[in-house]
Design a protein around this motif. Structure first.
Motif, short mmCIF file in Angstrom:
data_model
loop_
_atom_site.label_atom_id
_atom_site.label_comp_id
_atom_site.label_asym_id
_atom_site.label_seq_id
_atom_site.Cartn_x
_atom_site.Cartn_y
_atom_site.Cartn_z
N ALA A 1 -10.12 23.16 -7.16
CA ALA A 1 -10.81 24.80 -7.58
C ALA A 1 -11.71 25.32 -8.32
N GLU A 2 -10.97 24.68 -9.60
CA GLU A 2 -11.70 25.18 -11.36
C GLU A 2 -12.63 23.65 -10.85
N LEU A 3 -12.83 22.84 -10.58
CA LEU A 3 -13.80 21.62 -11.56
C LEU A 3 -14.74 21.73 -9.82
N GLY A 4 -14.46 22.94 -8.16
CA GLY A 4 -15.39 22.68 -8.03
C GLY A 4 -15.97 21.66 -6.92
N VAL A 5 -14.79 20.69 -6.76
CA VAL A 5 -14.69 19.92 -5.83
C VAL A 5 -14.33 20.34 -4.60
N THR A 6 -14.75 19.72 -3.14
CA THR A 6 -14.55 20.63 -2.01
C THR A 6 -13.70 19.10 -1.22
N GLY A 7 -13.97 17.77 -1.67
CA GLY A 7 -13.83 16.65 -0.82
C GLY A 7 -12.74 16.03 -0.78
N GLY A 8 -11.58 16.88 -1.68
CA GLY A 8 -10.36 16.28 -1.25
C GLY A 8 -10.23 16.11 -3.00
N LEU A 9 -9.11 16.16 -3.72
CA LEU A 9 -8.90 15.72 -4.95
C LEU A 9 -7.45 15.62 -5.29
N TYR A 10 -7.24 14.21 -6.02
CA TYR A 10 -5.70 13.51 -6.09
C TYR A 10 -5.68 14.04 -7.50
N VAL A 11 -4.58 13.57 -7.98
CA VAL A 11 -3.98 13.12 -9.08
C VAL A 11 -3.25 12.10 -9.19
N LYS A 12 -3.13 10.88 -9.19
CA LYS A 12 -2.16 9.40 -9.59
C LYS A 12 -1.32 9.95 -10.48
N ASP A 13 0.20 10.52 -9.91
CA ASP A 13 1.03 11.05 -12.10
C ASP A 13 1.93 10.05 -11.31
N ASP A 14 1.52 8.92 -12.96
CA ASP A 14 1.99 7.73 -13.02
C ASP A 14 3.31 8.05 -14.08
N ALA B 1 -4.20 1.11 -7.17
CA ALA B 1 -4.68 0.84 -5.74
C ALA B 1 -3.75 0.90 -4.31
N TYR B 2 -3.19 -0.03 -4.69
CA TYR B 2 -2.05 0.25 -3.34
C TYR B 2 -1.38 1.61 -3.00
N GLU B 3 -1.20 1.91 -3.91
CA GLU B 3 -0.50 3.47 -3.61
C GLU B 3 -1.14 4.40 -2.39
N ILE B 4 -1.75 4.22 -3.84
CA ILE B 4 -3.28 5.92 -3.92
C ILE B 4 -4.09 5.62 -2.03
N CYS B 5 -4.22 4.08 -2.21
CA CYS B 5 -4.86 3.93 -0.36
C CYS B 5 -3.63 3.97 0.69
N GLU B 6 -2.35 3.79 0.34
CA GLU B 6 -1.39 4.01 1.30
C GLU B 6 -1.10 5.32 1.48
N GLN B 7 -1.11 5.99 0.46
CA GLN B 7 -0.45 7.58 0.53
C GLN B 7 -2.31 8.57 0.79
N LEU B 8 -3.14 8.01 0.94
CA LEU B 8 -3.98 8.21 1.21
C LEU B 8 -3.78 8.23 2.75
N GLY B 9 -2.82 7.66 3.41
CA GLY B 9 -3.03 7.27 4.90
C GLY B 9 -3.44 6.28 5.46
N TRP B 10 -3.75 5.27 4.03
CA TRP B 10 -3.98 3.73 4.22
C TRP B 10 -5.35 4.08 4.43
N ARG B 11 -6.22 4.82 3.17
CA ARG B 11 -7.44 5.06 3.31
C ARG B 11 -8.01 4.64 1.84
N LEU B 12 -9.34 4.31 1.80
CA LEU B 12 -10.06 3.99 1.10
C LEU B 12 -10.40 6.04 0.34
N PRO B 13 -10.29 5.83 -0.97
CA PRO B 13 -10.66 7.00 -1.69
C PRO B 13 -12.54 6.82 -2.03
N ASP B 14 -13.54 7.64 -1.89
CA ASP B 14 -14.23 7.95 -2.10
C ASP B 14 -14.53 7.35 -4.00
N GLN B 15 -14.14 7.83 -4.57
CA GLN B 15 -13.97 7.96 -6.26
C GLN B 15 -13.00 8.02 -6.74
N LEU B 16 -12.60 6.85 -7.83
CA LEU B 16 -11.50 6.98 -8.59
C LEU B 16 -12.25 7.18 -10.11
#
Lengths: 437, 437
Positions: A113-126, A245-260
């Protein structure tokens, strides 16, 4: 036990005696990233033909994506669920190791909301890894290579964080460790490296001196039987970053993100994330579609960003001067590969100033309750900058990496982070402070 | 919105106007731990009849243990997999929260060998939580109660760690936070509390003064709409510790351990772990069998241990003086319940000195690569002492809790943890140090 022979013409190149059978799961060879020549699996990092960097090559499990997906999903809550795609034996999860990974992919709606991202924003928190940085992923892979090659001492050159990750991993695995650091590191980092009981050697010199000394040691009998995670075990070590990369895609439901958005130190992590995404496509675990990879640097150490903006294909070394110490590599080995990936995927490389890094750390903490290391401030800050510049599309699914924990870089925010008020212990004093309900 | 009415005769006791329907999942009432009287769910913590402490009571899901087990196993990798057993709504995992828990249960074979444990030794390592201590478990439950009761500000009194956990949890949940700490805390702890952007108020006084002030604030309009996680939300907050018991048993393959070693601060965690184990038996998730719970204190703050050894049923308050700051509660509210549980289960309560705590931190780090907070040194040290005394049976399955991260108490080990050697950057200097292969 194929260790690097002293007869090798150049330390780190494969030698003819490294052909013994080594079980590193699907990893079948080392291959040169420049000329493509292949070598048997060995503790080696440079091509004998062209001196290009070696990386692990695989017999990937192709043809049964559904079976592979089920196998992964039934695996442990760690990077070892991806053992079929890593240079590790199939029974790796049964061995004593730190079992890092499977960290949270946080749906960051308030940050979005602060950055104006509408398409879904995720933080991979290592920061959720055992020693609280992504280093546990790569070191865990190096440990298995060390076991496979019969090394009994685990080593590295480090400015602090890696030393702790190696010390912890060696302790769990029952290996000796001996790590090398500049002698004048902050006490906290020395404690974190030394508490695991391995040897910690301070070198009178800079980090560059430490590195040079380690290269000398690898070619000398004094270092025989030693696995340097980021030198002679580097081709295995670096593969650990694919698991992001593997975890991000699996956690998105076996889907590639658009942008990393990925931080750049040596650039290795970014290149391995790209490799991981391509492997997921090749094995059929995700559907192929375009994705863009953006690289993030601190302005005080931005050789790749500068090269990207100038349209160069090579990276000119710089002398780092930034609070983002974990990214402060002035001569990033994988810089040219990063430039290639950013351009090929339609991404970019950008940098932010130290004050912007601090602002971004606080923004992420305030919106999502994630206290990031300075490297996390770099990626969040760069994400904001790229959106403002129109380079990153806010209507697309975007994943930002936080690769470490704010506890490790308290100094970055301490000068500007303090109590709201100091009061006497009574209600009048509290009301005067203006904080009442 | 049933908030604590000012008309209540005593702050913290339930009032007649708290009967609105509140969805806290299986939690159906508050019940007095002393007299058993039941009250509607409300932000209250003391019985109107006898002033005993209130705790959450449940309609537990009985009759279909297999179904319940499958439902849990299909749930998220966090404490929310146990939502059917917690005071939270069924859709809790879909709300923005830190999703703590599902931390590693480490099979500690190398530590077992050093301690002579043959029946299986495990460390439940809660340093893997979002803010790196078990506090995230309890605060996450308090956040859901705060939402249910319509509170918009999350608060607490704290000596540091809890303030950070509350700040982070409130940020993720989109709640305001205002936490109270002694004004003279170390800067690092203040930074960790303040970085999440909530209000941090330093009180000129001791932690006791902070506590007293908070109790005043709860009964005052200045604190209206505020949920104090460890005061008026305590009956919900405390339930979060049950998840340690659930996770341990599930990670053991739905099996009760024979022995557990748990740190004692207020004693709440130990009593809730016992409650969690009994609920697992009641719901049929594990087979009933005897288990022993051992409590661990620092010698410098050991009122429960002293009472246990003296055969007392009450606990005489002490003035804390120990490096184990997170356990330094001189007048532990749940002390009598802890004594009861230790005696009923055949366990014990023991304490170790500050030097023994430091030794135990290093032992755990050296053998398992886990860098524990001082509280983890207390449990490991007490485990060793109990084995030597014959009170803990080394042939039985034993679980030791590490509830926090060594990064937060670096000072405890810093004076005795440093580099092995300082050398010049050359091989001769290295060989002289005696560390060569």
């Amino acid at each position: 036990m194929p260790v690097l022979s002293e007869a090798a013409s150049t330390p780190g190149t494969p030698t003819p005696d490294t052909s013994a059978v080594v079980d590193l799961g699907p990893a079948s060879a080392l291959s040169c990233r420049e000329c493509g020549e292949r070598f048997p699996l060995a503790p080696a990092f440079a091509c004998t033909s062209c001196f290009g960097p070696l990386e692990a090559a695989y017999d990937l499990p192709l043809g049964d994506p559904e079976g592979l997906r089920r196998r992964i999903e039934a695996g442990p809550a760690s990077i070892w669920r991806y053992a079929p795609l890593l240079p590790v034996p199939a029974d790796v999860a049964d061995k004593p190791n730190l079992a890092p990974g499977w960290t949270q992919l946080v749906k960051a709606d308030r940050l979005a909301a602060e950055l104006g991202v509408t398409g879904g924003l995720y933080v991979k928190d290592d920061s959720g890894n055992p020693t609280h940085s992504f280093k546990d992923r790569v070191v865990a892979n190096a440990v298995e290579a060390a076991r496979a090659f019969g090394f009994t001492t685990l080593s590295c050159s480090s400015t602090g964080n890696l030393a702790g990750a190696v010390g912890a991993a060696a302790a769990r695995a029952g290996l000796r460790s001996c790590v090398f650091i500049p002698h004048d590191l902050e006490q906290g980092k020395v404690v974190m490296a030394a508490v695991y009981g391995g040897d910690v050697v301070g070198i009178e010199g800079t980090y560059d001196d430490v590195n040079r000394f380690c290269s000398e040691l690898i070619g000398d009998p004094a270092g025989e039987g030693w696995g340097f995670v980021n030198v002679n075990l580097r081709p295995y070590y670096a593969e650990g970053s694919k698991t992001l990369a593997y975890e991000i895609c699996e956690q998105l439901g076996w889907r590639l993100p658009d942008q990393l958005v990925v931080p750049i130190a040596s650039g290795s992590q970014l290149t391995k994330i790209d490799k991981g995404l391509r492997e997921l496509i090749a094995t059929g675990l995700v559907e192929e579609k375009p994705y863009k990879i953006f690289g993030a640097q601190a302005a005080g150490c931005s050789p790749v960003s500068q090269a990207f903006k100038a349209g160069h294909e090579v990276v000119r070394p710089v002398r780092p001067d930034t609070i983002a110490k974990s990214l402060a590599i002035g001569n990033p080995a994988d810089g040219p590969y990063v430039l290639d990936i950013a351009r090929r995927t339609g991404g970019a490389v950008e940098d932010v100033s130290d004050p912007e890094i601090v602002d971004a750390i606080k923004l992420l903490a305030r919106t999502e309750g994630i206290f990031a290391e300075t490297a996390g401030g770099v990626t969040v800050g760069v994400t904001r900058k790229l959106i403002e510049a129109g380079a990153l599309d806010p209507s697309l699914t975007t994943v930002v990496l936080n690769t470490g924990d704010g506890l490790k870089t308290l100094d970055a925010v301490a000068p500007t982070t303090g109590p709201t008020a100091i009061i006497r212990p009574n209600l009048d004093s509290f009301r005067e402070a203006g904080l009442a309900s």
